[in-house]
Design a protein around this motif. Structure first.
Motif, PDB file in Angstrom:
ATOM      1  N   LEU A  10      58.344  39.297 130.465  1.00  0.00           N
ATOM      2  CA  LEU A  10      57.556  38.773 131.578  1.00  0.00           C
ATOM      3  C   LEU A  10      57.111  37.336 131.309  1.00  0.00           C
ATOM      4  O   LEU A  10      57.207  36.470 132.181  1.00  0.00           O
ATOM      5  CB  LEU A  10      56.345  39.676 131.829  1.00  0.00           C
ATOM      6  N   LEU A  11      56.639  37.089 130.088  1.00  0.00           N
ATOM      7  CA  LEU A  11      56.212  35.734 129.743  1.00  0.00           C
ATOM      8  C   LEU A  11      57.387  34.767 129.738  1.00  0.00           C
ATOM      9  O   LEU A  11      57.260  33.616 130.168  1.00  0.00           O
ATOM     10  CB  LEU A  11      55.512  35.747 128.383  1.00  0.00           C
ATOM     11  N   ALA A  12      58.523  35.228 129.245  1.00  0.00           N
ATOM     12  CA  ALA A  12      59.705  34.364 129.227  1.00  0.00           C
ATOM     13  C   ALA A  12      60.154  34.014 130.645  1.00  0.00           C
ATOM     14  O   ALA A  12      60.575  32.884 130.920  1.00  0.00           O
ATOM     15  CB  ALA A  12      60.832  35.048 128.460  1.00  0.00           C
ATOM     16  N   GLU A  13      60.010  34.978 131.543  1.00  0.00           N
ATOM     17  CA  GLU A  13      60.471  34.773 132.918  1.00  0.00           C
ATOM     18  C   GLU A  13      59.484  33.960 133.748  1.00  0.00           C
ATOM     19  O   GLU A  13      59.887  33.087 134.530  1.00  0.00           O
ATOM     20  CB  GLU A  13      60.685  36.131 133.591  1.00  0.00           C
ATOM     21  N   ARG A  14      58.171  34.221 133.572  1.00  0.00           N
ATOM     22  CA  ARG A  14      57.188  33.644 134.481  1.00  0.00           C
ATOM     23  C   ARG A  14      56.226  32.667 133.810  1.00  0.00           C
ATOM     24  O   ARG A  14      55.397  32.050 134.494  1.00  0.00           O
ATOM     25  CB  ARG A  14      56.348  34.757 135.118  1.00  0.00           C
ATOM     26  N   GLY A  15      56.309  32.507 132.490  1.00  0.00           N
ATOM     27  CA  GLY A  15      55.355  31.653 131.783  1.00  0.00           C
ATOM     28  C   GLY A  15      55.336  30.220 132.267  1.00  0.00           C
ATOM     29  O   GLY A  15      54.291  29.552 132.251  1.00  0.00           O
ATOM     30  N   GLY A  16      56.459  29.738 132.732  1.00  0.00           N
ATOM     31  CA  GLY A  16      56.532  28.366 133.221  1.00  0.00           C
ATOM     32  C   GLY A  16      55.764  28.139 134.506  1.00  0.00           C
ATOM     33  O   GLY A  16      55.556  26.982 134.918  1.00  0.00           O
ATOM     34  N   GLY A  38      45.430  14.639 132.255  1.00  0.00           N
ATOM     35  CA  GLY A  38      46.589  14.729 131.376  1.00  0.00           C
ATOM     36  C   GLY A  38      46.502  15.816 130.329  1.00  0.00           C
ATOM     37  O   GLY A  38      47.148  15.734 129.279  1.00  0.00           O
ATOM     38  N   PHE A  39      45.711  16.836 130.608  1.00  0.00           N
ATOM     39  CA  PHE A  39      45.574  17.952 129.665  1.00  0.00           C
ATOM     40  C   PHE A  39      46.461  19.133 130.054  1.00  0.00           C
ATOM     41  O   PHE A  39      46.302  20.234 129.542  1.00  0.00           O
ATOM     42  CB  PHE A  39      44.110  18.419 129.610  1.00  0.00           C
ATOM     43  N   ASP A  40      47.378  18.913 130.980  1.00  0.00           N
ATOM     44  CA  ASP A  40      48.218  20.010 131.468  1.00  0.00           C
ATOM     45  C   ASP A  40      49.395  20.259 130.527  1.00  0.00           C
ATOM     46  O   ASP A  40      50.559  20.145 130.889  1.00  0.00           O
ATOM     47  CB  ASP A  40      48.700  19.726 132.883  1.00  0.00           C
ATOM     48  N   LYS A  41      49.061  20.619 129.306  1.00  0.00           N
ATOM     49  CA  LYS A  41      50.060  20.890 128.272  1.00  0.00           C
ATOM     50  C   LYS A  41      50.550  22.331 128.373  1.00  0.00           C
ATOM     51  O   LYS A  41      49.938  23.184 129.019  1.00  0.00           O
ATOM     52  CB  LYS A  41      49.462  20.659 126.880  1.00  0.00           C
ATOM     53  N   VAL A  42      51.647  22.589 127.705  1.00  0.00           N
ATOM     54  CA  VAL A  42      52.166  23.948 127.585  1.00  0.00           C
ATOM     55  C   VAL A  42      52.195  24.288 126.105  1.00  0.00           C
ATOM     56  O   VAL A  42      53.014  23.769 125.345  1.00  0.00           O
ATOM     57  CB  VAL A  42      53.576  24.077 128.197  1.00  0.00           C
ATOM     58  N   TYR A  43      51.248  25.126 125.702  1.00  0.00           N
ATOM     59  CA  TYR A  43      51.162  25.548 124.304  1.00  0.00           C
ATOM     60  C   TYR A  43      51.830  26.909 124.157  1.00  0.00           C
ATOM     61  O   TYR A  43      51.622  27.806 124.969  1.00  0.00           O
ATOM     62  CB  TYR A  43      49.710  25.625 123.849  1.00  0.00           C
ATOM     63  N   GLU A  44      52.594  27.073 123.095  1.00  0.00           N
ATOM     64  CA  GLU A  44      53.382  28.296 122.958  1.00  0.00           C
ATOM     65  C   GLU A  44      53.057  29.130 121.731  1.00  0.00           C
ATOM     66  O   GLU A  44      53.370  30.314 121.695  1.00  0.00           O
ATOM     67  CB  GLU A  44      54.877  27.944 122.958  1.00  0.00           C
TER      68      GLU A  44
END
Length: 461
Positions: A10-16, A38-44
């Protein structure tokens, strides 16, 4: 065994879609704000005091989830305890038994609070404060609570009544009968106590908003006044407790201070399971729970759940085994000293204050003509923009996450995980120095961003 639900898939499909989902279904202003600065980062991925973005870049966390991640992210001992409690298949939350984990955690907490006797477990810091307010009012038979200007004790209605920030209170009146005084103003406290209707005084030993410490001797003197007038001292240690300031509790920096009620939360969770605790004296609890008819007069549906209790026990075990409090005192002292050395070098940098790993960096009006003009431009648009100007390049250029200490404040607050080390201190001070050099040396990029913030502030008026 699986019923077809696959969280990883689910995270792989919708995380973006994370920002779009928040914008559509949750608080719409959060993604808007993050995009703006500019804090719209994607942390994994995360571990300890660091997390990594989608490109594998390492970020230093100097925010700790507003203090929740006391031991950093995914501490193996806490994680292991949660695996253990889930694998144990405990008959949790039956509500008609006395499971061992709450008693064991209460015993462990009270060992650090020898003048207190009993604990109520809820689910958050604001619940811990709500409990303290209710218990103080019931135990004394009085309605009013005194609190401090600029205090932050939570956002539920009772806790909001003792919140010293008008921006949070606006539009939610009427609140409980409470009165604000200035932090450190003993005369004002005594004046309110003489009226005879004060149940208690709730105070953060170090205020999170602005990182202001109670003046030396204030807590002890306040305690003496409260006892003389039959009111209670309530210490809000939700952010300052569990080693944050270099002692287990921040009130312990002052000899002889023994609050009647103490509120803790945040770091007790290990960063996993929400938990709050209100510790108090035996007579207060016995007055609230005075008979079997009143056995559930104050309770919480998820309070004392096994996962939260296991996390709390693991956190305290780690703190004791790894010497967390002593580590905080040493590393926090190093960080503060390194930052204090910068104050004479930069006219925009006015003060460094705080204890342990709760540090406030305050900016103020510069003396040179060129910088005064730029400073005035920001202040005219909105107070607090310069601090935001510093926070943004710390993240965007140096991959260090920090926060402005409050709305309209020119203060950055550092509350990193308690596990940061000397290398992390050096990384932060080096990055902060580079940002200060940029600001004082003409700093095209920094001041250009400031102009952008000004335009946004004016547009929102």
């Amino acid at each position: 065994m699986s019923d077809g639900f696959d969280l990883r898939a689910l995270l792989a499909e919708r995380g973006g879609e994370r920002y779009e989902l928040h914008a559509r279904y949750l608080n719409p202003q959060l993604p808007r704000m993050l995009h703006t600065i500019g804090f719209d980062k994607v942390y994994e991925r995360a571990a300890g005091a660091h997390f990594w973005d989608a490109d594998g870049n390492d970020h230093l966390d100097m925010l700790a989830g507003f203090g929740v991640m006391g031991l950093g992210r995914h501490h193996p001992v806490v994680r292991g305890a949660l695996h253990d409690v889930l694998d144990a298949d405990l008959p949790d939350l039956t509500r008609f038994d006395c499971p061992p984990l709450p008693g064991l955690l209460a015993e462990r907490l009270l060992a650090h609070s020898p003048h207190l006797d009993r604990v109520f477990f809820g689910n958050s810091g604001t619940e811990a404060v709500e409990t303290a307010l209710k218990f103080a009012r019931y135990a004394t038979g009085r309605p009013r609570i005194v609190y401090c200007d600029h205090a932050f004790h939570g956002l539920t209605t009772g806790a909001l009544s003792v919140n010293g920030e008008q921006g949070f209170r606006a539009g939610f009146d009427p609140l409980l009968p409470d009165t604000a005084i200035a932090l450190g103003d003993l005369a004002a406290l005594e004046r309110e106590l003489r009226k005879g209707d004060v149940a208690g005084f709730v105070v953060e030993p170090i205020q999170g908003k602005g990182v202001h410490e109670a003046p030396p001797g204030f807590l002890a003197a306040a305690q003496e006044l409260l006892r003389r007038h039959g009111a209670l001292l309530i210490a809000d240690e939700v952010q300052t407790g569990l080693g944050r300031t270099g002692d287990f509790y921040a009130y312990q920096h002052e000899d002889g201070v023994e609050p009647d009620l103490v509120c803790v939360a945040k770091a007790l969770s290990g960063g996993y399971v929400p938990v709050g605790a209100t510790l108090g004296k035996d007579w207060i609890f016995k007055k609230v729970y005075s008979s079997m008819d009143r056995v559930l007069v104050h309770s919480a549906s998820f309070g004392s759940n096994a996962q939260a209790m296991a996390a709390g026990l693991a956190v305290l075990s780690v703190m004791e085994t790894e010497g967390t409090v002593a580590h905080v005192r040493r590393v926090g002292g190093l960080l503060k000293a390194r930052l204090e050395e910068l104050v004479p070098r930069y006219e925009l940098l006015h003060a460094v204050r705080g204890r342990g790993l709760m540090i406030g960096i305050e900016f103020g009006r510069p003396s040179s003509l060129a910088l005064r003009g730029r400073w005035a431009m920001l202040q005219t648009a909105r107070k607090g923009l310069f601090a935001q100007m510093v926070v943004v390049p710390l993240l965007q250029r140096h991959r260090i996450l920090t926060q402005v200490s409050g709305d309209h404040l020119e203060v950055i607050k550092l509350i990193p995980p308690l596990v940061i080390d000397e290398a992390d201190v050096d990384r932060f001070v080096t990055a902060f120095t580079a940002v200060m050099e940029d600001a004082h040396g003409g700093g095209g990029l920094l001041w250009d961003f400031g102009k952008t913030l000004v335009r946004q502030a004016v547009a929102q008026r």
